[in-house]
Design a protein around this motif. Structure first.
Motif, PDB file in Angstrom:
ATOM      1  N   SER A 295       3.443   6.206   1.490  1.00 35.95           N
ATOM      2  CA  SER A 295       2.730   6.780   2.620  1.00 35.95           C
ATOM      3  C   SER A 295       3.763   6.337   3.828  1.00 35.95           C
ATOM      4  O   SER A 295       3.825   7.273   4.674  1.00 35.95           O
ATOM      5  CB  SER A 295       1.143   6.448   2.657  1.00 35.95           C
TER       6      SER A 295
ATOM      7  N   ARG B 159      -8.006   4.346  -0.929  1.00 37.52           N
ATOM      8  CA  ARG B 159      -7.248   4.694  -2.094  1.00 37.52           C
ATOM      9  C   ARG B 159      -7.801   4.572  -3.384  1.00 37.52           C
ATOM     10  O   ARG B 159      -7.670   5.201  -4.241  1.00 37.52           O
ATOM     11  CB  ARG B 159      -5.903   3.984  -2.115  1.00 37.52           C
ATOM     12  N   LEU B 160      -8.578   3.267  -3.460  1.00 37.93           N
ATOM     13  CA  LEU B 160      -9.027   2.642  -4.871  1.00 37.93           C
ATOM     14  C   LEU B 160     -10.317   3.891  -5.210  1.00 37.93           C
ATOM     15  O   LEU B 160     -10.564   3.651  -6.300  1.00 37.93           O
ATOM     16  CB  LEU B 160      -9.506   1.418  -4.678  1.00 37.93           C
TER      17      LEU B 160
ATOM     18  N   LEU C  84      -1.517  -0.608  -5.010  1.00 32.92           N
ATOM     19  CA  LEU C  84      -1.727  -0.381  -3.619  1.00 32.92           C
ATOM     20  C   LEU C  84      -0.743  -0.345  -2.945  1.00 32.92           C
ATOM     21  O   LEU C  84      -0.395   0.421  -1.902  1.00 32.92           O
ATOM     22  CB  LEU C  84      -3.113  -1.375  -3.403  1.00 32.92           C
TER      23      LEU C  84
ATOM     24  N   ALA D  20     -11.128  -2.002 -12.885  1.00 39.79           N
ATOM     25  CA  ALA D  20     -10.597  -3.091 -11.785  1.00 39.79           C
ATOM     26  C   ALA D  20     -10.538  -2.574 -10.620  1.00 39.79           C
ATOM     27  O   ALA D  20     -10.486  -3.240  -9.586  1.00 39.79           O
ATOM     28  CB  ALA D  20      -9.159  -3.122 -12.691  1.00 39.79           C
ATOM     29  N   ARG D  21     -10.184  -1.083 -10.430  1.00 41.06           N
ATOM     30  CA  ARG D  21     -10.172  -0.789  -8.868  1.00 41.06           C
ATOM     31  C   ARG D  21     -11.418  -0.806  -8.417  1.00 41.06           C
ATOM     32  O   ARG D  21     -11.618  -1.237  -7.206  1.00 41.06           O
ATOM     33  CB  ARG D  21      -9.796   0.848  -9.198  1.00 41.06           C
TER      34      ARG D  21
ATOM     35  N   SER E 118      -2.157  -0.156 -18.643  1.00 41.04           N
ATOM     36  CA  SER E 118      -3.140   0.735 -19.349  1.00 41.04           C
ATOM     37  C   SER E 118      -2.668   1.495 -20.547  1.00 41.04           C
ATOM     38  O   SER E 118      -3.312   1.283 -21.824  1.00 41.04           O
ATOM     39  CB  SER E 118      -4.224   1.367 -18.579  1.00 41.04           C
TER      40      SER E 118
ATOM     41  N   LYS F 152      -1.522  -0.496 -23.122  1.00 45.50           N
ATOM     42  CA  LYS F 152      -2.340  -1.259 -23.909  1.00 45.50           C
ATOM     43  C   LYS F 152      -3.098  -0.314 -24.848  1.00 45.50           C
ATOM     44  O   LYS F 152      -3.222  -0.537 -26.293  1.00 45.50           O
ATOM     45  CB  LYS F 152      -3.505  -1.773 -22.803  1.00 45.50           C
TER      46      LYS F 152
ATOM     47  N   ALA G  38       0.498   4.590 -11.277  1.00 46.25           N
ATOM     48  CA  ALA G  38       0.436   3.483 -10.799  1.00 46.25           C
ATOM     49  C   ALA G  38       0.491   2.327 -11.875  1.00 46.25           C
ATOM     50  O   ALA G  38       0.439   2.573 -12.970  1.00 46.25           O
ATOM     51  CB  ALA G  38      -1.070   3.037 -10.178  1.00 46.25           C
TER      52      ALA G  38
ATOM     53  N   ARG H 131     -18.541  -4.769 -11.471  1.00 46.89           N
ATOM     54  CA  ARG H 131     -17.779  -4.495 -12.914  1.00 46.89           C
ATOM     55  C   ARG H 131     -18.793  -4.295 -13.940  1.00 46.89           C
ATOM     56  O   ARG H 131     -18.524  -3.099 -14.670  1.00 46.89           O
ATOM     57  CB  ARG H 131     -16.934  -5.585 -13.400  1.00 46.89           C
TER      58      ARG H 131
ATOM     59  N   ILE I  68      -3.287  -4.242  -9.454  1.00 44.08           N
ATOM     60  CA  ILE I  68      -4.002  -3.415  -8.623  1.00 44.08           C
ATOM     61  C   ILE I  68      -3.404  -3.529  -7.453  1.00 44.08           C
ATOM     62  O   ILE I  68      -3.100  -2.209  -6.673  1.00 44.08           O
ATOM     63  CB  ILE I  68      -5.465  -3.787  -8.483  1.00 44.08           C
ATOM     64  N   HIS I  69      -3.204  -4.494  -6.903  1.00 43.28           N
ATOM     65  CA  HIS I  69      -2.758  -4.810  -5.248  1.00 43.28           C
ATOM     66  C   HIS I  69      -1.155  -4.147  -5.488  1.00 43.28           C
ATOM     67  O   HIS I  69      -0.792  -3.704  -4.321  1.00 43.28           O
ATOM     68  CB  HIS I  69      -2.716  -6.182  -5.018  1.00 43.28           C
TER      69      HIS I  69
ATOM     70  N   ASP J 170      -5.688  -7.039 -20.045  1.00 43.81           N
ATOM     71  CA  ASP J 170      -6.817  -6.581 -19.179  1.00 43.81           C
ATOM     72  C   ASP J 170      -6.602  -7.453 -17.962  1.00 43.81           C
ATOM     73  O   ASP J 170      -6.731  -7.028 -16.683  1.00 43.81           O
ATOM     74  CB  ASP J 170      -8.221  -6.977 -19.704  1.00 43.81           C
TER      75      ASP J 170
ATOM     76  N   ARG K 101       1.381   2.366  -2.963  1.00 45.34           N
ATOM     77  CA  ARG K 101       1.059   3.838  -2.543  1.00 45.34           C
ATOM     78  C   ARG K 101       1.402   3.552  -0.964  1.00 45.34           C
ATOM     79  O   ARG K 101       1.606   4.827  -0.311  1.00 45.34           O
ATOM     80  CB  ARG K 101      -0.294   3.958  -3.128  1.00 45.34           C
ATOM     81  N   GLU K 102       0.962   2.688  -0.423  1.00 44.66           N
ATOM     82  CA  GLU K 102       1.136   2.323   0.917  1.00 44.66           C
ATOM     83  C   GLU K 102       2.580   2.648   1.393  1.00 44.66           C
ATOM     84  O   GLU K 102       2.896   3.318   2.395  1.00 44.66           O
ATOM     85  CB  GLU K 102       0.702   0.835   1.518  1.00 44.66           C
TER      86      GLU K 102
ATOM     87  N   ASP L 296      -1.943   2.877   7.585  1.00 45.24           N
ATOM     88  CA  ASP L 296      -1.080   2.225   6.526  1.00 45.24           C
ATOM     89  C   ASP L 296      -0.213   1.299   7.521  1.00 45.24           C
ATOM     90  O   ASP L 296       0.125   1.692   8.749  1.00 45.24           O
ATOM     91  CB  ASP L 296      -0.203   2.937   5.871  1.00 45.24           C
TER      92      ASP L 296
ATOM     93  N   THR M  98     -11.854  -4.320  -7.414  1.00 48.55           N
ATOM     94  CA  THR M  98     -11.077  -4.905  -6.195  1.00 48.55           C
ATOM     95  C   THR M  98     -11.550  -4.262  -4.900  1.00 48.55           C
ATOM     96  O   THR M  98     -11.552  -5.017  -3.917  1.00 48.55           O
ATOM     97  CB  THR M  98      -9.678  -4.244  -6.605  1.00 48.55           C
TER      98      THR M  98
ATOM     99  N   ILE N 165      -3.731  -5.899 -16.022  1.00 48.34           N
ATOM    100  CA  ILE N 165      -4.286  -4.885 -15.268  1.00 48.34           C
ATOM    101  C   ILE N 165      -4.803  -5.337 -13.852  1.00 48.34           C
ATOM    102  O   ILE N 165      -4.451  -4.717 -12.833  1.00 48.34           O
ATOM    103  CB  ILE N 165      -5.307  -4.134 -16.056  1.00 48.34           C
ATOM    104  N   GLU N 166      -5.622  -6.310 -14.053  1.00 55.66           N
ATOM    105  CA  GLU N 166      -6.087  -6.682 -12.666  1.00 55.66           C
ATOM    106  C   GLU N 166      -5.112  -7.361 -11.645  1.00 55.66           C
ATOM    107  O   GLU N 166      -5.330  -6.945 -10.629  1.00 55.66           O
ATOM    108  CB  GLU N 166      -7.405  -7.876 -13.150  1.00 55.66           C
TER     109      GLU N 166
ATOM    110  N   GLY O 112      -6.552   0.484   1.517  1.00 57.89           N
ATOM    111  CA  GLY O 112      -6.385   0.052   0.081  1.00 57.89           C
ATOM    112  C   GLY O 112      -7.699   0.650  -0.441  1.00 57.89           C
ATOM    113  O   GLY O 112      -7.772   1.382  -1.592  1.00 57.89           O
TER     114      GLY O 112
ATOM    115  N   THR P  61     -10.946   0.674 -18.174  1.00 54.01           N
ATOM    116  CA  THR P  61     -10.589  -0.703 -17.887  1.00 54.01           C
ATOM    117  C   THR P  61     -10.145  -0.606 -16.415  1.00 54.01           C
ATOM    118  O   THR P  61     -10.411  -1.385 -15.497  1.00 54.01           O
ATOM    119  CB  THR P  61      -9.667  -1.367 -18.738  1.00 54.01           C
ATOM    120  N   VAL P  62      -9.099   0.264 -16.120  1.00 56.11           N
ATOM    121  CA  VAL P  62      -8.552   0.358 -15.005  1.00 56.11           C
ATOM    122  C   VAL P  62      -9.440   0.680 -13.791  1.00 56.11           C
ATOM    123  O   VAL P  62      -9.210   0.059 -12.613  1.00 56.11           O
ATOM    124  CB  VAL P  62      -7.117   1.342 -15.173  1.00 56.11           C
TER     125      VAL P  62
ATOM    126  N   GLU Q 229      -0.815  -0.133 -12.681  1.00 60.74           N
ATOM    127  CA  GLU Q 229      -2.188  -0.651 -13.380  1.00 60.74           C
ATOM    128  C   GLU Q 229      -2.287   0.331 -14.686  1.00 60.74           C
ATOM    129  O   GLU Q 229      -2.480   0.010 -15.576  1.00 60.74           O
ATOM    130  CB  GLU Q 229      -3.316  -0.962 -12.575  1.00 60.74           C
ATOM    131  N   ASP Q 230      -1.780   1.668 -14.229  1.00 61.34           N
ATOM    132  CA  ASP Q 230      -1.954   2.737 -15.467  1.00 61.34           C
ATOM    133  C   ASP Q 230      -1.007   2.567 -16.333  1.00 61.34           C
ATOM    134  O   ASP Q 230      -1.120   2.657 -17.479  1.00 61.34           O
ATOM    135  CB  ASP Q 230      -2.029   3.921 -14.693  1.00 61.34           C
TER     136      ASP Q 230
END
Lengths: 334, 133
Positions: free
Chosen positions: A87, B109-110, A80, B37-38, A47, A50, A41, B23, A76-77, A69, A83-84, B92, B41, A72-73, B106, B33-34, A43-44
């Motif tokens: 799918s 998945r997280l 997602l 964040a997940r 990471s 980093k 993903a 957190r 995240i979306h 950091d 991935r959606e 989805d 979220t 990364i935040e 979502g 960290t990741v 975000e990874d």
């Protein structure tokens, strides 16, 4: 996290930080495909970046690490959504596979047996514009008579295909009934009217050739007129009959007419995929279709049908805009 | 072991408080960290759903351990209108449509485990867990 990927990423980045060369960027970009392959993903990825950066340059300012950091935040979306999306793509592939199966089922289910009445030569072709055919041909064979129904479900694809199985089973039930064209359309109309929702309409032409009297009788439910080619005069006559589309009104009445076929005469039944063939320059004129038919008047019914199809599809650059169906009944020359 | 704490969700600021708590807990458990964040979220989405569609509710966060694994469990509960069609919200393609239960696939998945109990007119409880691997 795959350690190997992180290690390689670090090496590639380290080279780039020294050289800032296009070559190392190229290598990096090739490497980025690995992230996608391994389903890593976004975000990874950051990471990984980093940690690699930290191993290479641990003494960077605090703001650099904090900003990563933050990134990364932010990702995240995106992760997602990605991935959606994946799918949904898999779901679509599954639907496509089901469609392929459905097409095969349709072919098997709607198979019809070509008639072999005395003195009659039959030719036909039916090609779908998309995966599933919304045109339908059904042959009915009885003693001394061969009949055909040519139907066009208005609308295409799966709903049309489902609708056709209904016509097929309606027709199957007719084997022992009075198969005069007006009667057949009346029966099918009642079945369709009962079972189909209001937004679906079917046009149908029904023609019956009597091999004893050489008479072709016909009725139409809002369908394209058929063409009768007379070998005597080398002229075409439109065969049309009054009648509403199937499924509109329960008590609809269908007119029946007939014409006697002489040796070498033929009747062409079509769907609007034929008569409304179009090129960049607009619709192909009916006169053009007639001259294609006339060119092959001395050939077999199947050769005439194949020729018209190949010529019309060539004129349309092999892109059918609608399902294409022709059936030809030709009285053999003895 | 069952260490936990909870945040009432009434205003939008409570979402931030729930995030902060989540957190911190995730960090305590040892998530990187990741994953922090997940988890945050996921909490954020759950709290937002409560705030937007149920009016008020609660986010509970627990540190858990089981069979040598440690992890974090989030329980989001409300007494709002409930979700009429759970199958649909878990599909989805509906995540961006807004409305009650938006973003559920979502959250699933997280996290590693996800369970939703909803009764129309009674409210919704979502229990979701993530293990430290």
């Amino acid at each position: 996290m795959p350690q190997e990927v992180t290690k390689q990423y670090k090496e590639i980045m380290s080279k780039y930080l020294e050289s800032q060369s296009e070559e190392d960027l190229y290598v990096g970009q090739q490497f980025s495909r690995r992230f996608i392959e391994k389903d890593i993903a976004p975000e990874d990825v950051i990471s990984i970046h980093k940690s690699a950066l930290f191993e290479l340059h641990p003494n960077l300012r605090k703001q650099v690490w904090d900003s990563l950091d933050f990134l990364i935040e932010m990702m995240i979306h995106y992760g997602l959504t990605m991935r959606e999306h994946q799918s949904l793509v898999r779901k679509q592939e599954a639907i496509q596979m089901e469609m392929n199966v459905a097409t095969k089922v349709q072919d098997t289910l709607l198979k019809t047996v070509e008639p072999d009445a005395e003195g009659l030569d039959v030719g036909w072709i039916s090609q779908p514009a998309h995966q599933m055919n919304g045109d339908y041909i059904y042959f009915l064979n009885q003693e001394n008579a061969s009949s055909v129904a040519v139907a066009d479900v208005i609308g295409k694809g799966i709903p049309a295909a489902l609708c056709m199985s209904m016509i097929k089973f309606g027709m199957d039930g007719l084997q022992n009934e009075n198969s005069s064209p007006d009667n057949v359309l009346g029966i099918i109309n009642r079945i369709v009217e009962k079972s189909v929702d209001d937004s679906m309409f079917i046009s149908m032409f029904y023609g019956k050739y009597n091999s004893i009297t050489s008479t072709f009788s016909y009725a139409s439910a809002g369908h394209e007129p058929a063409l009768h080619f007379s070998s005597g005069t080398s002229a075409f006559t439109e065969l049309d009959a009054r009648g509403l589309l199937l499924g509109v009104k329960k008590e609809a009445i269908y007119d029946e007419h007939s014409v006697v076929l002489e040796e070498g005469d033929f009747v062409v039944m079509m769907t609007d995929g034929v008569t409304e063939s179009r090129t960049e320059n607009g619709f192909i004129e009916m006169s053009a279709i007639k001259s294609l038919l006339a060119e092959k008047k001395d050939e077999s019914a199947q050769e005439i049908a194949d020729y018209v199809y190949s010529e019309l599809s060539r004129m349309q650059d092999y892109q059918l805009s609608d399902d294409f169906t022709i059936v030809i009944f030709k009285k053999k020359t003895v | 072991m069952n260490l936990g704490s909870s945040v009432e969700i009434i205003t939008e600021w409570d979402i931030v408080a729930a995030r902060q708590l989540g957190r911190n807990e995730a960090k305590q458990v040892g998530f990187g960290t990741v994953d922090q964040a997940r988890i945050t979220t996921a909490i954020s989405e759950l709290a937002r759903n409560i705030y937007l569609y149920a009016g008020k509710g609660k986010i509970e966060i627990e540190r858990i351990s089981e069979a040598g694994l440690v992890g974090i469990k989030i329980i989001a509960s409300d007494e709002g209108p409930g979700i009429p069609d759970l199958r649909k919200v878990m599909e989805d393609g509906f995540t961006t449509s807004g409305g009650l239960g938006a973003g559920m696939p979502g959250v699933k998945r997280l996290m590693d485990e996800f369970k939703v109990i909803s009764e129309v007119g009674e409210g919704t409880t979502i229990i979701t867990t993530k293990w430290l691997h």
